[in-house]
Design an enzyme around this catalytic site. Structure first.
Site, PDB file in Angstrom:
ATOM      1  N   GLU A 164     -18.618  70.393  -2.445  1.00  0.00           N
ATOM      2  CA  GLU A 164     -17.362  70.074  -1.753  1.00  0.00           C
ATOM      3  C   GLU A 164     -16.491  69.045  -2.475  1.00  0.00           C
ATOM      4  OE1 GLU A 164     -18.410  68.951   2.242  1.00  0.00           O
ATOM      5  OE2 GLU A 164     -19.540  70.785   2.590  1.00  0.00           O
TER       6      GLU A 164
ATOM      7  N   ASN B 273     -20.854  74.219  -5.111  1.00  0.00           N
ATOM      8  CA  ASN B 273     -20.893  74.762  -3.749  1.00  0.00           C
ATOM      9  C   ASN B 273     -19.721  74.211  -2.931  1.00  0.00           C
ATOM     10  OD1 ASN B 273     -22.598  76.256  -1.810  1.00  0.00           O
ATOM     11  ND2 ASN B 273     -22.892  74.291  -0.787  1.00  0.00           N
TER      12      ASN B 273
ATOM     13  N   HIS C 141     -18.592  79.181   6.051  1.00  0.00           N
ATOM     14  CA  HIS C 141     -18.581  78.830   7.480  1.00  0.00           C
ATOM     15  C   HIS C 141     -17.287  79.419   8.032  1.00  0.00           C
ATOM     16  CE1 HIS C 141     -21.951  76.135   7.087  1.00  0.00           C
ATOM     17  NE2 HIS C 141     -21.360  75.501   6.102  1.00  0.00           N
TER      18      HIS C 141
ATOM     19  N   GLU D  93     -24.195  79.262   3.068  1.00  0.00           N
ATOM     20  CA  GLU D  93     -24.286  78.573   4.368  1.00  0.00           C
ATOM     21  C   GLU D  93     -23.622  79.385   5.482  1.00  0.00           C
ATOM     22  OE1 GLU D  93     -23.013  74.483   4.212  1.00  0.00           O
ATOM     23  OE2 GLU D  93     -23.814  74.180   2.200  1.00  0.00           O
TER      24      GLU D  93
ATOM     25  N   ASP E  31     -22.158  81.140   8.567  1.00  0.00           N
ATOM     26  CA  ASP E  31     -22.176  81.281  10.025  1.00  0.00           C
ATOM     27  C   ASP E  31     -20.810  81.804  10.441  1.00  0.00           C
ATOM     28  OD1 ASP E  31     -20.692  78.794   9.961  1.00  0.00           O
ATOM     29  OD2 ASP E  31     -22.572  77.701  10.150  1.00  0.00           O
TER      30      ASP E  31
HETATM   31  O1  G3I Z   1     -30.480  60.770  10.305  1.00  0.00           O
HETATM   32  C1  G3I Z   1     -29.925  60.454  11.567  1.00  0.00           C
HETATM   33  C2  G3I Z   1     -31.003  60.079  12.515  1.00  0.00           C
HETATM   34  O2  G3I Z   1     -31.626  58.906  12.049  1.00  0.00           O
HETATM   35  C3  G3I Z   1     -30.399  59.894  13.904  1.00  0.00           C
HETATM   36  O3  G3I Z   1     -31.420  59.668  14.827  1.00  0.00           O
HETATM   37  C4  G3I Z   1     -29.622  61.133  14.332  1.00  0.00           C
HETATM   38  C5  G3I Z   1     -28.937  60.955  15.673  1.00  0.00           C
HETATM   39  O4  G3I Z   1     -27.832  61.816  15.804  1.00  0.00           O
HETATM   40  O5  G3I Z   1     -28.632  61.388  13.366  1.00  0.00           O
HETATM   41  C6  G3I Z   1     -29.215  61.656  12.114  1.00  0.00           C
HETATM   42  O6  G3I Z   1     -28.263  62.034  11.193  1.00  0.00           O
HETATM   43  C7  G3I Z   1     -27.657  63.283  11.405  1.00  0.00           C
HETATM   44  C8  G3I Z   1     -28.060  64.255  10.309  1.00  0.00           C
HETATM   45  O7  G3I Z   1     -27.328  65.435  10.421  1.00  0.00           O
HETATM   46  C9  G3I Z   1     -29.544  64.556  10.318  1.00  0.00           C
HETATM   47  O8  G3I Z   1     -29.911  65.179  11.511  1.00  0.00           O
HETATM   48  C10 G3I Z   1     -26.155  63.060  11.386  1.00  0.00           C
HETATM   49  O9  G3I Z   1     -25.772  62.303  12.503  1.00  0.00           O
HETATM   50  C11 G3I Z   1     -25.426  64.371  11.382  1.00  0.00           C
HETATM   51  O10 G3I Z   1     -24.039  64.142  11.137  1.00  0.00           O
HETATM   52  C12 G3I Z   1     -25.951  65.258  10.265  1.00  0.00           C
HETATM   53  O11 G3I Z   1     -25.240  66.475  10.333  1.00  0.00           O
HETATM   54  C13 G3I Z   1     -25.428  67.337   9.224  1.00  0.00           C
HETATM   55  C14 G3I Z   1     -24.119  67.491   8.447  1.00  0.00           C
HETATM   56  O12 G3I Z   1     -24.334  68.422   7.394  1.00  0.00           O
HETATM   57  C15 G3I Z   1     -23.663  66.183   7.849  1.00  0.00           C
HETATM   58  O13 G3I Z   1     -22.616  66.385   6.987  1.00  0.00           O
HETATM   59  C16 G3I Z   1     -25.854  68.679   9.782  1.00  0.00           C
HETATM   60  O14 G3I Z   1     -27.132  68.537  10.382  1.00  0.00           O
HETATM   61  C17 G3I Z   1     -25.911  69.703   8.650  1.00  0.00           C
HETATM   62  O15 G3I Z   1     -26.100  70.981   9.201  1.00  0.00           O
HETATM   63  C18 G3I Z   1     -24.620  69.699   7.872  1.00  0.00           C
HETATM   64  O16 G3I Z   1     -24.733  70.572   6.778  1.00  0.00           O
HETATM   65  C19 G3I Z   1     -23.559  70.731   5.977  1.00  0.00           C
HETATM   66  C20 G3I Z   1     -23.988  71.020   4.568  1.00  0.00           C
HETATM   67  O17 G3I Z   1     -24.845  70.024   4.108  1.00  0.00           O
HETATM   68  C21 G3I Z   1     -22.767  71.139   3.647  1.00  0.00           C
HETATM   69  N1  G3I Z   1     -21.851  72.117   4.136  1.00  0.00           N
HETATM   70  C22 G3I Z   1     -21.438  71.952   5.523  1.00  0.00           C
HETATM   71  C23 G3I Z   1     -22.677  71.917   6.411  1.00  0.00           C
HETATM   72  C24 G3I Z   1     -22.279  71.876   7.847  1.00  0.00           C
HETATM   73  O18 G3I Z   1     -21.578  70.690   8.117  1.00  0.00           O
END
Ligand code: G3I
Length: 464
Positions: free
Chosen positions: A159, A202, A241, A276, A278
């Site tokens: 990105e 990516n 996405h 990725e 969806d």
């Molecule tokens: O690690 C913390 C944890 O300590 C805490 O307890 C929890 C409470 O909400 O949050 C945790 O962090 C979260 C993390 O995922 C791990 O679960 C973040 O808040 C959350 O924002 C994060 O979201 C991820 C997101 O990327 C962040 O950018 C999504 O799960 C994940 O599906 C998403 O994946 C991205 C790809 O990497 C890149 N392309 C887009 C895609 C979708 O956004």
């Protein structure tokens, strides 16, 4: 086979033996077995909840039986692997690599240089170019070195292009501190550590056209430059996405646009991977059965790119079940191929049937389709069905079509589903007497799936 894959023989064995059918049906074909037959990778992330053991057992069972490529939702990202400076944390990533090895799956690494999920300590060096270069290089050397030979491909840069206009994304610690050279450097450093890994750029919104004003158009110019300059890049990952276009009229992406990108990349000898996928609906709307069927068609259209374009080999979905999906944060819903209860949705069927029916173009011989269809429709002399997977063996089920009636021998009670050759469902019913009228199905060639409990077989039928 149009693509070269290194697929462990063990993988398929595990998949089929693991299902353990006890009735007369042969083991079900899976997305995975069909992907392997077609020489492609079909996969889904392992959701973050899997790493902490927070998912039901059938999640993993589905995952390992249906997919042959895997990526971690969050666990190989910068903040997960180097949470504090110079202290690396590989526990979760190792867990996934072990799972993949045990189940004969390919591993994608996601992601090395990304503006998001960068730990706070990195941002402290935002104004120190030399230090940031060292930080990124050290991170790549350690992480890629740790999984050398185990992670087959990396999203080296994720990105890096702005979402609104064709230019680099300026809100990135790497871009602000180093400039766009961080990208070239990241590829070179990764390749130096693991020369056998495939290295991808990516990004999202790459299915929105390749004009110079679109993100993919801008990217294409960069890829041309990288290739010309000898930067070791092998693939472009299209996150894909996307949103159902009927519930969001403004969504401008399309499978055709992504296919156009694949074709341009082929000229540069660069692969396209769908990394990725969806296909969500707007949050809050009522999603109907026909919405889900249309969604299935779109899933199939993106799959067609991977099946048909020689430089496309991967079809990876960002999640398994709608219950565990990041899409809510994007104001979208129901974008995956299993529902909240881990039951396959029409999109699953659409993908499955497409994988079953896809026939790669022959290099030297022209397929005589007329001949094929004639034998399918000869209902008077022989069984009118063509088995398209192995169902033979003592006690196996036989089927026969006469007019609109499907006869099934060898099973007491079965659910029968009929799909057109695009994978769209056209009929469903229950057969308890050995015969079932396929009401409302017009003349033509179809795929029929016959299920008894957890087993099923799929055959091609012709109705005339
Ligand atoms: O690690 C913390 C944890 O300590 C805490 O307890 C929890 C409470 O909400 O949050 C945790 O962090 C979260 C993390 O995922 C791990 O679960 C973040 O808040 C959350 O924002 C994060 O979201 C991820 C997101 O990327 C962040 O950018 C999504 O799960 C994940 O599906 C998403 O994946 C991205 C790809 O990497 C890149 N392309 C887009 C895609 C979708 O956004």
């Amino acid at each position: 086979m149009k693509k070269r894959l290194t697929i462990s023989g063990l993988a398929l064995g595990v998949t089929l033996l693991g299902v353990g059918f006890s009735n007369t049906f042969a083991a079900d074909e899976t997305l995975r077995s069909l992907a392997e037959k077609n020489g492609i990778y079909v996969g889904a992330i392992l959701n973050s909840q899997w790493f902490s053991g927070g998912l039901p057992g059938n999640y993993e069972q589905i995952h390992k039986s249906q997919f042959n490529v895997v990526v971690a939702e969050n666990e190989m990202k910068f903040d997960a692997t180097e949470p504090s400076e110079g202290r690396f944390s590989y526990g979760n990533g190792d867990k996934m690599v072990k799972y993949a090895q045990q189940n004969g799956m390919r591993v994608r690494g996601h992601a090395l240089a990304w503006h998001s999920q960068v730990p706070g300590w990195v941002n402290n060096y935002r104004n120190d170019k030399q230090k940031l270069l060292k930080v990124l290089k050290n991170h790549i050397q350690n992480v890629v070195g740790h999984w050398k030979g185990k992670v087959a491909e990396w999203d080296v840069v994720n990105e890096a292009i702005s979402n609104n206009e064709p230019m680099w994304r300026s809100q990135s610690v790497w871009y602000q501190g180093i400039g766009p050279d961080f990208i070239d450097s990241a590829f070179v450093w990764t390749h130096a550590v693991d020369p056998d890994a495939e290295l991808c750029y990516n990004d999202y919104n790459l299915e929105q056209g390749i004009s110079p004003k679109a993100k993919a158009g801008f990217l294409l110019e960069q890829v041309k430059r990288w290739v010309k300059n000898g930067i070791p890049i092998h693939c472009v990952g299209s996150q894909t996405h996307v949103e159902d276009t009927t519930t969001d009229k403004h969504f401008i992406g399309s499978p055709d646009s992504l296919r156009a990108l694949a074709k341009e990349l082929a000229k540069l000898n660069i692969k396209l991977k769908i990394t990725e996928l969806d296909i969500g609906f707007k949050s809050g709307i009522n999603v109907s059965k026909s919405d889900l069927e249309r969604q299935g068609k779109t899933f199939r259209e993106y799959l067609d790119i991977v099946l048909e374009e020689p430089n496309a080999d991967t079809y990876l979905i960002w999640g398994v079940s709608d219950k565990w999906s990041w899409l809510g944060g994007l104001n979208r819903q129901k974008g995956l191929i299993y529902d909240d209860n881990l039951k396959p949705k029409p999109a699953f069927d659409s993908i499955l049937v497409r994988l079953q029916t896809f026939e790669p173009p022959k290099d030297t011989t022209v397929t005589d389709t007329t001949k094929q269809d004639t034998s399918v429709t000869d209902t008077t002399k022989q069984d009118s069905t063509i088995a398209i997977h192995q169902t033979a063996g003592p006690g196996s089920v036989t089927t026969h079509v006469a007019g609109h009636t499907l006869f099934i021998a060898g099973v007491k009670s079965a659910k029968v589903e009929v799909f057109d050759m695009q994978g769209r469902p056209v009929f469903s019913g229950k057969c308890e007497t050995g015969a079932l009228e396929l009401k409302g199905v017009s003349e033509g060639v179809y795929m029929v799936r016959i299920r008894e409990q957890s087993a099923s077989l799929v055959r091609k039928i012709a109705i005339k």
